[in-house]
Design a protein around this motif. Structure first.
Motif, mmCIF file in Angstrom:
data_model
loop_
_atom_site.group_PDB
_atom_site.id
_atom_site.type_symbol
_atom_site.label_atom_id
_atom_site.label_comp_id
_atom_site.label_asym_id
_atom_site.label_seq_id
_atom_site.Cartn_x
_atom_site.Cartn_y
_atom_site.Cartn_z
ATOM 1 N N ASP A 100 0.812 -1.206 0.000
ATOM 2 C CA ASP A 100 0.000 0.000 0.000
ATOM 3 C C ASP A 100 0.847 1.257 0.000
ATOM 4 O O ASP A 100 0.370 2.329 -0.355
ATOM 5 N N ASN A 334 -8.477 -1.050 -1.935
ATOM 6 C CA ASN A 334 -7.272 -0.517 -1.303
ATOM 7 C C ASN A 334 -6.242 -0.197 -2.396
ATOM 8 O O ASN A 334 -6.493 -0.393 -3.594
ATOM 9 N N ARG A 335 -5.076 0.262 -1.973
ATOM 10 C CA ARG A 335 -4.060 0.686 -2.938
ATOM 11 C C ARG A 335 -3.630 -0.453 -3.864
ATOM 12 O O ARG A 335 -3.493 -0.274 -5.066
ATOM 13 N N GLU A 337 -5.285 -3.124 -4.748
ATOM 14 C CA GLU A 337 -6.347 -3.482 -5.679
ATOM 15 C C GLU A 337 -6.457 -2.441 -6.802
ATOM 16 O O GLU A 337 -6.747 -2.779 -7.954
#
Length: 501
Positions: A100, A334-335, A337
């Motif tokens: 992330d 999220n980042r 994904e």
């Protein structure tokens, strides 16, 4: 009173055309011969996991596709292990996309550098003879009419970069076919501009002028003066390689003669070859891009595009499904994904662009070959080279609605298999010549007639250029002795003295 320098800021609106990445891909593909395209497809299949081989036979998307001789290679491509490898490639790519805390890969400086390299490679590989001269023309301050004339001059150059047409003929053609009525002096002025382009010697009207143009760009000095004197004042002796005669008439030492000879031999008699459209390519086995069939009984001609071993291509369902899934769940991503979505979308877009470029290439090749067959219908039916009509790139561009540079790329390194043999597409192009009966004929027919006369002459008493000119006149080609000499040189026929047996 001292002048004050004043700095001003102004805005200027200018149009600048820049090819998109998709356009550059098409430009690159349309110039590729079939064997290069096959390699490109295999490379793209290896590099892009979103590009797959389809389950069906290759779809022929051109009207001329019946009877296409494409090889049946689908079984080799569609084995179960291939699909499993692509599934693994997708999983591996998504797992390695970083944490992330890392930035999305699409915005990285490394990728931007890759794109820059890609554009440079595309331009380096796909710029044609015509384009390279047209790019230099764009740097000149010309009116719209002057640009049209300059483009016509460039389009009239042969493969060697030499202008074989007379300015008088070009003046008439511009007036008749393009409604551009300008004096011959204006065309000559623009030709001088063209002759200033690179490489040196381009746009010359003869070998002698070609060499003089190159000498003119040499550094000033005694060597340059002597080179010019040889080509200006001792040209006949130079052509006959009578260097002893040149040495005697110019009072040269042996060292001066050899130095001068070596420097002149470095000049390029075919400057157009240095702008060759197949620059940098390795010699490959000829594979016809078109298969032309003729039925003399029904007086009909048909043709098909040879798709070789190129299978039907499709975008991977795994990738497209993932793009849809992530798009429908943007809020909860999220980042990592998001990075996965960007990666998948990039690969899907690239795969679809590759497929579209291949389809566009096929359509463009189809339009060009169809127009060539319509223009040269008689030749395709009887196979007689003398029946080839005068045809230049602009004729096909006008007939198809394609740009001249696109037609030039299609004609580059492509071959057509016919009943009479396999010919490069450039074989069907030639300038025109108005014969004694007022009918326009191909300059190829003129050269064939000249070659036939020389083959039948008495080798004990070979014909001079003046005698050849008289015989050509009797056959309906009233051309000057210097024109005979030009075509004789093109055919590789020596002067009469050297033909005597």
């Amino acid at each position: 009173m001292p002048q004050r320098l004043i700095q001003e800021q102004t805005q200027k609106l200018a149009q600048q055309q820049r090819l998109t990445q998709q356009q550059m891909l098409f430009v690159k593909m349309v110039e590729m011969p079939l064997n290069e395209l096959e390699e490109s497809v295999l490379t793209e299949l290896d590099d892009n996991p979103a590009l797959e081989v389809g389950d069906k036979e290759p779809i022929d998307d051109t009207p001329s596709s019946e009877g296409d001789p494409a090889a049946d290679t689908e079984e080799a491509f569609m084995e179960k292990t291939e699909r499993e490898e692509r599934e693994e490639a997708l999983d591996s790519a998504l797992e390695g996309l970083g944490s992330d805390d890392e930035l999305p890969p699409v915005s990285s400086g490394h990728q931007m550098q890759d794109n820059a390299d890609y554009e440079e490679i595309v331009y380096g590989d796909t710029t044609s003879f015509y384009d390279k001269l047209k790019e230099q023309m764009g740097m000149e301050d010309l009116t719209e009419t002057q640009r049209d004339i300059m483009e016509y001059l460039i389009g009239s150059l042969d493969d060697d970069g030499i202008l074989r047409k007379s300015l008088d003929a070009i003046t008439d053609e511009l007036a008749i076919y393009h409604s551009i009525d300008v004096p011959e002096q204006e065309i000559e002025r623009l030709l001088k501009v063209l002759q200033g382009f690179d490489p040196a010697g381009i746009g010359a009207r003869s070998l002698q002028e070609c060499l003089l143009l190159q000498i003119a760009r040499k550094p000033e000095g005694r060597l340059k003066e002597l080179m010019r004197e040889v080509i200006d004042n001792h040209y006949d002796a130079f052509l006959k390689k009578h260097w002893d005669k040149i040495q005697s008439e110019m009072n040269l030492t042996d060292l001066q003669k050899e130095t001068l000879r070596n420097e002149i031999l470095k000049l390029n008699p075919k400057p157009g070859a240095s702008l060759g459209e197949t620059e940098g390519r390795n010699l490959q086995q000829i594979t016809p891009d078109f298969i032309v069939e003729t039925d003399e009984d029904e007086n009909s001609i048909s043709f098909s595009l040879n798709h070789g071993n190129i299978p039907e291509l499709t975008v991977s369902p795994s990738f497209t499904d993932m793009v849809h899934t992530y798009r429908n769940n943007k809020q909860g991503m999220n980042r990592q994904e998001k990075e996965a979505l960007l990666y998948a979308k990039e690969k899907v877009d690239k795969a679809q662009g590759f497929i579209d470029a291949i389809k566009q290439r096929r359509h463009t090749l189809y339009l060009t070959m169809k127009a060539i067959i319509e223009y040269q219908r008689t030749f395709f039916l009887d196979g007689d080279e003398a029946d080839l009509k005068p045809m230049i790139l602009k004729d096909i561009a006008d007939k198809t609605g394609l740009d001249i540079s696109t037609v030039s790329r299609v004609a580059n390194a492509k071959y057509a298999q016919t009943k009479w043999g396999t010919f490069p597409l450039k074989f069907f192009f030639s300038d025109g010549y108005v014969a004694a009966d007022g009918e326009e004929a191909s300059t190829r027919k003129l050269r064939l007639t000249l070659k036939e006369i020389v083959e039948k002459e008495d080798k004990g008493r070979p014909l001079s250029d003046d005698a050849l000119a008289e015989m050509m006149k009797d056959k309906g080609f009233p051309i000057a002795r210097r024109t005979i000499a030009k075509y004789r040189q093109q055919l590789g026929i020596p002067v009469a003295r050297l033909r005597r047996v």
